[in-house]
Write a protein that holds these residues in place. Structure first.
Motif, short mmCIF file in Angstrom:
data_model
loop_
_atom_site.label_atom_id
_atom_site.label_comp_id
_atom_site.label_asym_id
_atom_site.label_seq_id
_atom_site.Cartn_x
_atom_site.Cartn_y
_atom_site.Cartn_z
N GLN A 143 0.84 -1.20 0.00
CA GLN A 143 0.00 0.00 0.00
C GLN A 143 0.88 1.25 0.00
N VAL A 144 0.40 2.28 -0.69
CA VAL A 144 1.17 3.52 -0.82
C VAL A 144 0.33 4.69 -0.31
N THR A 145 1.02 5.69 0.18
CA THR A 145 0.35 6.88 0.71
C THR A 145 0.81 8.10 -0.07
N MET A 146 -0.15 8.95 -0.43
CA MET A 146 0.18 10.17 -1.17
C MET A 146 -0.85 11.25 -0.84
N LEU A 147 -0.58 12.45 -1.31
CA LEU A 147 -1.51 13.55 -1.13
C LEU A 147 -2.56 13.50 -2.23
N GLY A 148 -3.82 13.37 -1.84
CA GLY A 148 -4.90 13.36 -2.81
C GLY A 148 -5.35 14.76 -3.15
N VAL A 149 -5.70 14.98 -4.40
CA VAL A 149 -6.12 16.31 -4.83
C VAL A 149 -7.39 16.74 -4.12
N ASP A 150 -8.19 15.77 -3.65
CA ASP A 150 -9.47 16.10 -3.03
C ASP A 150 -9.46 15.99 -1.51
N GLU A 151 -8.32 15.70 -0.89
CA GLU A 151 -8.32 15.61 0.57
C GLU A 151 -8.06 16.96 1.22
N GLN A 152 -8.25 17.03 2.53
CA GLN A 152 -8.25 18.31 3.23
C GLN A 152 -6.92 19.04 3.16
N ASP A 153 -5.81 18.33 3.10
CA ASP A 153 -4.49 18.98 3.04
C ASP A 153 -4.16 19.53 1.65
N SER A 154 -4.96 19.21 0.67
CA SER A 154 -4.68 19.63 -0.70
C SER A 154 -5.00 21.11 -0.89
N PRO A 155 -4.15 21.84 -1.63
CA PRO A 155 -4.49 23.24 -1.93
C PRO A 155 -5.72 23.38 -2.82
N HIS A 156 -6.17 22.26 -3.39
CA HIS A 156 -7.33 22.29 -4.29
C HIS A 156 -8.60 21.80 -3.61
N HIS A 157 -8.52 21.52 -2.31
CA HIS A 157 -9.67 20.96 -1.61
C HIS A 157 -10.88 21.88 -1.67
N ALA A 158 -10.65 23.17 -1.50
CA ALA A 158 -11.77 24.11 -1.47
C ALA A 158 -12.52 24.12 -2.79
N VAL A 159 -11.78 24.05 -3.89
CA VAL A 159 -12.42 24.04 -5.21
C VAL A 159 -13.27 22.78 -5.37
N LEU A 160 -12.70 21.63 -5.01
CA LEU A 160 -13.40 20.37 -5.20
C LEU A 160 -14.51 20.17 -4.18
N ALA A 161 -14.46 20.90 -3.08
CA ALA A 161 -15.53 20.82 -2.08
C ALA A 161 -16.70 21.73 -2.43
N SER A 162 -16.52 22.61 -3.39
CA SER A 162 -17.59 23.52 -3.80
C SER A 162 -18.46 22.86 -4.85
N ASP A 163 -19.48 23.55 -5.27
CA ASP A 163 -20.47 22.98 -6.19
C ASP A 163 -20.05 23.19 -7.64
N VAL A 164 -18.86 22.67 -7.99
CA VAL A 164 -18.37 22.83 -9.36
C VAL A 164 -18.89 21.70 -10.23
N THR A 165 -18.90 21.93 -11.54
CA THR A 165 -19.32 20.93 -12.51
C THR A 165 -18.24 20.82 -13.58
N LEU A 166 -18.49 19.98 -14.57
CA LEU A 166 -17.56 19.87 -15.71
C LEU A 166 -17.81 20.95 -16.76
N ASP A 167 -18.80 21.77 -16.56
CA ASP A 167 -19.06 22.89 -17.47
C ASP A 167 -19.24 22.44 -18.91
N GLY A 168 -19.83 21.27 -19.11
CA GLY A 168 -20.05 20.78 -20.46
C GLY A 168 -18.82 20.20 -21.13
N MET A 169 -17.74 19.98 -20.40
CA MET A 169 -16.51 19.46 -20.99
C MET A 169 -16.74 18.11 -21.68
#
Length: 364
Positions: A105-131
């Motif tokens: 098993q390996v441990t890393m920083l997830g883009v969606d976990e609380q320590d991530s600088p991107h957590h706030a973005v992914l915790a908000s009500d974002v969508t794929l914007d039609g991508m």
């Protein structure tokens, strides 16, 4: 308990590194002497350290003994006499564990976990914007999809989101390493790991592709080495249908890279593979665009037309011209191969992937 359905244990061997061969991002090939014979082995330095000639290595030789094509390596589990140093930080940053509760098993920083600088973005009500999101059954479709995108829009940013249906380490993929700047970045989701970003689920992985990597188009496919049993539901490509559903829930535009073949000897994969027919026909509950290359060889066109006519009406079958795509496919920096067949042995398979990419680019 049913007899014969238990776990088959790992085939362990101890060997000595005879040679260090080619390497690519995250992986290195080795020649290892085992019981008086030389075997081909693969090491992931980020997990086990960097092997040197003369090192003793502990190997998992199960896939090698089984004669697997994609996974036909002995895998280095450890350098027992020269273990790598501990990670520099104890307890973080990063608490995401993948390959969970296995010995590696390996441990890393997830883009969606609380320590991530991107957590706030992914915790908000974002969508794929039609991508546009191209979903594919096999990893081998990825380069061809990229060729189709770039043939129409060379400026488009494309992210690869790798699911955990095949290889778990993205480092196993030589194709991804060779594609280089053709990709804006990679995201590994579920139990898969080794991407530029790590995510818990396909959903957060897609959102990260859009809002962290700033992708215009995403491609979703499993890593190298799919699993199939010849049964209606027992294949890893079932996840393609679930990917269509995820794209729809997140406000994206799903595009199916159909698995079409004229070179596969197995009847269930000729024309449109039963994998695609099941994934889009019975698993995907949301709509997808299904691009079909045109023109198809006359011997194949009627079969494909009849197969696609059986799919639910919510899907949109789109004919996409092949003009210029042969050149785009041959210009790729990777050798195209699927199930041991190259572009000239099963042209329609790669063309179907390429037109999916072309269609995605046309939606921008």
């Amino acid at each position: 308990m049913f007899e014969g359905y238990g776990v088959r244990m790992i085939r362990w061997r101890r060997g000595r590194v005879e040679s260090v061969g080619r390497g690519w991002s995250g992986a290195v090939e080795l020649g290892v002497e085992v019981d008086g014979a030389s075997v081909r082995a693969l090491a992931y330095p980020a997990m086990v350290g960097t092997p040197l000639v003369g090192d003793t290595v502990l190997l998992n030789t199960t896939a090698l003994a089984m004669g697997l094509g994609t996974g036909g390596y002995a895998l280095v589990v450890a350098l027992p006499d020269r273990l790598p140093p501990d990670p520099p930080v104890v307890g973080g940053p990063g608490h995401m564990v993948k390959g969970r509760y296995t010995p590696t098993q390996v441990t890393m920083l997830g883009v969606d976990e609380q320590d991530s600088p991107h957590h706030a973005v992914l915790a908000s009500d974002v969508t794929l914007d039609g991508m546009p999101v191209v979903v594919a059954d096999l990893h081998s479709a990825l380069p061809a999809i990229l060729a189709g995108v770039r043939a129409s829009r060379p400026d488009v940013r494309v992210a690869y989101v790798m699911t955990d249906g095949g290889a778990l380490p993205l480092w196993f993929s030589r194709s991804v390493a060779q594609l280089g700047d053709l990709l804006a970045g990679t995201v590994t989701v579920g139990q898969a790991f080794g991407g530029d970003l790590e995510a818990v689920t396909l959903h957060t992985g897609l959102l990260a592709a859009r809002h962290v990597l700033h992708a215009d188009v995403a491609v979703v496919a499993q890593g190298p080495g799919n699993l199939g049993t010849g049964t209606p539901w027992g294949f890893s490509g079932v996840a393609v249908g679930e990917a269509v559903n995820a794209v729809s829930v997140l406000g994206g535009r799903a595009i199916g890279s159909l698995r079409i073949s004229s070179g596969d000897a197995r009847e269930r994969h000729r024309g449109v593979s039963h994998h695609s027919l099941t994934a889009y026909g019975r698993v995907a509950l949301a709509a997808a665009d299904l691009p079909v290359p045109t023109p198809l060889p006359s011997s194949l066109a009627a079969r494909v037309r009849d197969q696609l006519a059986e799919l639910p009406e919510r899907h949109r079958v789109v004919e996409v011209a092949l003009d210029g795509l042969d050149e785009a496919l041959r210009a790729l920096p990777v050798k195209l191969s699927s199930m041991g067949r190259g572009l000239d042995e099963d042209r329609v398979y790669f063309e179907a992937a390429a037109v999916a990419g072309r269609h995605a680019a046309g939606l921008l």
